[in-house]
Design a protein around this motif. Structure first.
Motif, PDB file in Angstrom:
ATOM      1  N   MET A   5      38.144  38.925  39.202  1.00  0.00           N
ATOM      2  CA  MET A   5      37.276  38.123  40.056  1.00  0.00           C
ATOM      3  C   MET A   5      36.033  37.722  39.268  1.00  0.00           C
ATOM      4  O   MET A   5      35.379  38.556  38.673  1.00  0.00           O
ATOM      5  N   HIS A   7      32.664  36.848  39.841  1.00  0.00           N
ATOM      6  CA  HIS A   7      31.675  36.881  40.921  1.00  0.00           C
ATOM      7  C   HIS A   7      30.624  35.784  40.781  1.00  0.00           C
ATOM      8  O   HIS A   7      30.158  35.250  41.783  1.00  0.00           O
ATOM      9  N   ARG A  10      32.274  32.642  42.058  1.00  0.00           N
ATOM     10  CA  ARG A  10      32.419  32.767  43.513  1.00  0.00           C
ATOM     11  C   ARG A  10      31.096  32.483  44.202  1.00  0.00           C
ATOM     12  O   ARG A  10      31.042  31.721  45.170  1.00  0.00           O
ATOM     13  N   TYR A  58      37.473  26.908  46.301  1.00  0.00           N
ATOM     14  CA  TYR A  58      37.120  28.299  46.586  1.00  0.00           C
ATOM     15  C   TYR A  58      38.338  29.083  47.041  1.00  0.00           C
ATOM     16  O   TYR A  58      38.636  30.162  46.523  1.00  0.00           O
ATOM     17  N   GLN A  61      40.947  30.080  44.480  1.00  0.00           N
ATOM     18  CA  GLN A  61      40.534  31.099  43.516  1.00  0.00           C
ATOM     19  C   GLN A  61      40.195  32.441  44.155  1.00  0.00           C
ATOM     20  O   GLN A  61      40.396  33.489  43.536  1.00  0.00           O
ATOM     21  N   PHE A  62      39.653  32.404  45.387  1.00  0.00           N
ATOM     22  CA  PHE A  62      39.100  33.633  45.965  1.00  0.00           C
ATOM     23  C   PHE A  62      39.639  33.991  47.340  1.00  0.00           C
ATOM     24  O   PHE A  62      39.250  34.996  47.908  1.00  0.00           O
ATOM     25  N   CYS A  77      45.069  36.682  46.656  1.00  0.00           N
ATOM     26  CA  CYS A  77      43.738  36.501  47.260  1.00  0.00           C
ATOM     27  C   CYS A  77      43.891  36.199  48.744  1.00  0.00           C
ATOM     28  O   CYS A  77      43.744  35.063  49.183  1.00  0.00           O
TER      29      CYS A  77
END
Length: 88
Positions: A5, A7, A10, A58, A61-62, A77
């Protein structure tokens, strides 16, 4: 192996989403009193498209930002992956 991840990325995407949301709300309020302002309508539509692009980036990816069928769930995810956006 779990994906690493990022961060910082994000947080950057969440910040961009918040900024675009702010502009969209302000344009909505303006258009309530100026519904014929084509320039404001064009700006609103541009920011709405930009927000959708940021949301898709977003979420790819997350993981999902919304529930109630507004976001797709995926592995790895998905809903059970943390941290949640408000936990960052």
């Amino acid at each position: 192996m779990e994906p690493k991840m990022d961060h910082a990325k994000r947080f950057q995407l969440l910040t961009q989403l918040q900024e675009v949301d702010f502009v969209i709300v302000e344009l909505q309020l303006y258009l309530d009193t100026h519904p014929d302002d084509q320039r404001a309508i064009d700006q609103y539509n541009w920011y709405a498209k930009e927000r959708n692009k940021l949301r898709r980036t977003y979420e790819s990816q997350f993981g999902p930002l919304y529930n109630f069928g507004l976001s797709f769930n995926q592995y790895p995810c998905g809903w059970n992956e943390g941290p949640w956006p408000w936990e960052i």
